[in-house]
Write a protein that holds these residues in place. Sequence first.
Motif, PDB file in Angstrom:
ATOM      1  N   ILE A  87       0.386  -1.087  -0.094  1.00 60.84           N
ATOM      2  CA  ILE A  87      -0.571  -0.029   0.159  1.00 60.84           C
ATOM      3  C   ILE A  87       0.799   1.297   0.212  1.00 60.84           C
ATOM      4  O   ILE A  87       0.434   2.617  -1.002  1.00 60.84           O
ATOM      5  N   SER A 128      -8.646   8.371   0.552  1.00 62.59           N
ATOM      6  CA  SER A 128      -9.145   6.790  -0.639  1.00 62.59           C
ATOM      7  C   SER A 128      -8.817   6.801  -1.554  1.00 62.59           C
ATOM      8  O   SER A 128      -8.495   5.334  -1.684  1.00 62.59           O
ATOM      9  N   LYS A 129      -7.905   6.956  -2.454  1.00 64.07           N
ATOM     10  CA  LYS A 129      -7.319   6.138  -3.193  1.00 64.07           C
ATOM     11  C   LYS A 129      -5.832   5.967  -2.747  1.00 64.07           C
ATOM     12  O   LYS A 129      -5.251   4.781  -3.153  1.00 64.07           O
ATOM     13  N   LYS A 131      -5.488   4.063   0.052  1.00 66.67           N
ATOM     14  CA  LYS A 131      -5.854   3.025   0.247  1.00 66.67           C
ATOM     15  C   LYS A 131      -5.804   2.822   2.345  1.00 66.67           C
ATOM     16  O   LYS A 131      -5.359   2.153   3.458  1.00 66.67           O
ATOM     17  N   TYR A 132      -6.057   4.294   2.546  1.00 65.22           N
ATOM     18  CA  TYR A 132      -5.267   4.761   3.783  1.00 65.22           C
ATOM     19  C   TYR A 132      -5.904   4.094   5.340  1.00 65.22           C
ATOM     20  O   TYR A 132      -5.854   3.586   5.885  1.00 65.22           O
ATOM     21  N   TYR A 133      -7.483   3.613   5.349  1.00 66.22           N
ATOM     22  CA  TYR A 133      -8.451   2.822   5.964  1.00 66.22           C
ATOM     23  C   TYR A 133      -7.756   1.768   6.264  1.00 66.22           C
ATOM     24  O   TYR A 133      -8.151   0.921   7.538  1.00 66.22           O
ATOM     25  N   ALA A 134      -7.404   0.778   5.223  1.00 61.91           N
ATOM     26  CA  ALA A 134      -7.087  -0.062   5.413  1.00 61.91           C
ATOM     27  C   ALA A 134      -5.824  -0.220   5.636  1.00 61.91           C
ATOM     28  O   ALA A 134      -5.723  -1.449   6.457  1.00 61.91           O
ATOM     29  N   TYR A 135      -5.066   0.475   5.665  1.00 60.58           N
ATOM     30  CA  TYR A 135      -3.354   0.541   5.914  1.00 60.58           C
ATOM     31  C   TYR A 135      -4.196   0.967   7.232  1.00 60.58           C
ATOM     32  O   TYR A 135      -3.173   0.037   8.741  1.00 60.58           O
TER      33      TYR A 135
END
Length: 154
Positions: A87, A128-129, A131-135
């Motif tokens: 990511i 969003s682009k 992938k902050y929330y997954a990270y």
Amino acid sequence: LSEIERQMYPNRIRFGVGIGKITTDINKDISIGADGPGYYNARTAIEYLKDDEKRKQTNAADIRFEITGNHQTSTMINTILSLMTAIKESWSDRQREIIWDLLEHQDSQIDTAKRLSIKQPSVQKSLSKGKYYAYKNAMDTIEKVLEKIRREDV
């Protein structure tokens, strides 16, 4: 480790973290003479990272954990770290700036926008682009697992 990584960017650093007992007295000034499973685990972790780099593994993590007596937990943490690296490597410089600001300050998108002199929708788009929330979820998961290990007193 994330803070050191941010401060040293764009230089890359390898972190080998060994979790286990240290059988010698701990000298905070020098590590020479340290011995025990925790020390050997850290050495194993660093050697693994060096070997990965030599094999030119794609998205190889710069951080690796080795935990005495808990191979499954080590594998889970290291897999998450590899995914987090994938990511991070996709981030543009602007996404990195925004994400690192939010991680450092742990506040709102509005506050991040103000600090960076941009509008909140720009922050949301970068998060969003990138992938902050997954990270962030992956980082939080590792933190919870490490807290549990500490409580179990390896």
